[in-house]
Design an enzyme around this catalytic site. Structure first.
Site, PDB file in Angstrom:
ATOM      1  N   HIS A  72      40.923 -94.163 -51.657  1.00  0.00           N
ATOM      2  CA  HIS A  72      41.284 -95.440 -51.052  1.00  0.00           C
ATOM      3  C   HIS A  72      41.040 -96.634 -51.950  1.00  0.00           C
ATOM      4  O   HIS A  72      40.370 -96.532 -52.962  1.00  0.00           O
ATOM      5  CB  HIS A  72      40.388 -95.645 -49.825  1.00  0.00           C
ATOM      6  CG  HIS A  72      41.077 -95.318 -48.566  1.00  0.00           C
ATOM      7  ND1 HIS A  72      42.146 -96.033 -48.121  1.00  0.00           N
ATOM      8  CD2 HIS A  72      40.844 -94.357 -47.641  1.00  0.00           C
ATOM      9  CE1 HIS A  72      42.541 -95.521 -46.968  1.00  0.00           C
ATOM     10  NE2 HIS A  72      41.777 -94.500 -46.661  1.00  0.00           N
TER      11      HIS A  72
ATOM     12  N   CYS B  66      45.634 -91.561 -48.319  1.00  0.00           N
ATOM     13  CA  CYS B  66      44.919 -91.129 -47.115  1.00  0.00           C
ATOM     14  C   CYS B  66      45.824 -90.966 -45.886  1.00  0.00           C
ATOM     15  O   CYS B  66      46.572 -90.004 -45.819  1.00  0.00           O
ATOM     16  CB  CYS B  66      43.734 -92.048 -46.858  1.00  0.00           C
ATOM     17  SG  CYS B  66      42.474 -91.254 -45.844  1.00  0.00           S
TER      18      CYS B  66
HETATM   19  N1  GLN Z   1      43.018 -91.296 -39.903  1.00  0.00           N
HETATM   20  C1  GLN Z   1      42.992 -90.379 -40.996  1.00  0.00           C
HETATM   21  C2  GLN Z   1      41.727 -89.533 -41.053  1.00  0.00           C
HETATM   22  O1  GLN Z   1      40.706 -89.914 -40.531  1.00  0.00           O
HETATM   23  C3  GLN Z   1      43.179 -91.157 -42.277  1.00  0.00           C
HETATM   24  C4  GLN Z   1      41.994 -92.030 -42.552  1.00  0.00           C
HETATM   25  C5  GLN Z   1      42.207 -92.979 -43.671  1.00  0.00           C
HETATM   26  O2  GLN Z   1      43.307 -93.368 -44.017  1.00  0.00           O
HETATM   27  N2  GLN Z   1      41.084 -93.388 -44.223  1.00  0.00           N
HETATM   28  O3  GLN Z   1      41.748 -88.479 -41.618  1.00  0.00           O
END
Ligand code: GLN
Length: 253
Positions: A195, A98
């Site tokens: 994730h 992510c």
């Molecule tokens: N901040 C990034 C987004 O919102 C990654 C989010 C995350 O790692 N869940 O796209």
């Protein structure tokens, strides 16, 4: 037992990027190596370290998190950009989740700022007005088993022409919500929006990652001994069936 081998895993900034317990993926890699008698040396780099030591890295792992934390990590890692590129271009394994995935690209543009990425992958990310939150099921040509997981991101990631996605979306949003694809496979880089317990839910992917690292380090390495993944396969199949209607296991009525 395969006790003649050992693997060095470097976990980058779990104090900043560890949304949904991404660090469990490290435990999964360690355990699946240990079950084969293979030693795993895990080195963790945190924001408290003055410099990060990537020497001897076989597998580098970076998780995901908020835009704010992502920017901090990106600025820290820019200092190591050349070393990271060298690792990737010499077939070192890099697993990014992510926020970690996004920062491997050229940039991540949010409504307020543009975070310069490491430029390791020919991709870029623009943030959208809505968050893409869903369970996910992917078909990945390398494995019989689908890849299952969970995504939560505002970023939409666009892939350059030479970049191959990790999988085709059977359920969920993936890289942009409408491209039909998720993640990136580039050399031994595995980057994904999925994730948390990515590797526990997908033992086939975990072993793929471990084997890539072992084969790079030990050219004579013939392959990992199989494990009894009965429970992991059942869990994976439950999700794949529930969300995408794909099942490999015939359950009793
Ligand atoms: N901040 C990034 C987004 O919102 C990654 C989010 C995350 O790692 N869940 O796209």
């Amino acid at each position: 037992m395969q006790n003649n081998y050992e693997i060095n895993i470097i976990h980058l900034y779990p104090d900043l990027l560890n949304l949904y317990g991404d660090r469990g993926n490290i435990a999964c890699m360690e355990k699946r190596l240990e079950w084969r008698g293979i030693k795993a040396n895990v080195r963790t780099c945190t924001n408290k370290d003055h410099s990060i030591d990537l020497s001897g890295a076989d597998i580098i792992f970076v998780g995901g998190g908020s835009d704010r934390e992502q920017e901090i990590v990106c600025n820290l890692l820019l200092k190591k950009k050349d070393e990271l590129i060298k690792h990737v271009e010499s077939d070192g394994v890099l697993v990014a989740v992510c926020g970690g995935y996004q920062l491997l690209g050229k940039y991540y543009k949010t409504a307020n700022t543009k975070i310069e990425g490491l430029g390791i992958l020919d991709i870029y990310t623009d943030s959208g007005d809505t968050r893409l939150i869903s369970n996910v099921v992917l078909e990945c040509g390398r494995f019989k088993m689908p890849i299952v997981g969970f995504e939560n991101h505002a970023g939409r990631t666009y892939l350059g022409e030479g970049v191959t996605p990790l999988g085709r979306v059977l359920f969920g949003n993936g890289n942009t919500g409408d491209s039909g694809y998720e993640g990136v496979l580039y050399k031994n880089v595995i980057a994904t929006y999925l994730h948390g317990p990515l590797l526990p839910k997908n033992p086939q992917l975990c072993d793929y990652i471990l084997e890539r690292a072992l084969k790079r380090k030990y050219p004579d390495f013939e392959g990992l001994e199989p494990l009894d993944d009965g429970i992991e396969i059942l869990a994976n199949d439950y999700i794949a069936d529930k969300y995408a209607g794909v099942t490999q296991i015939k359950r009793r009525a």
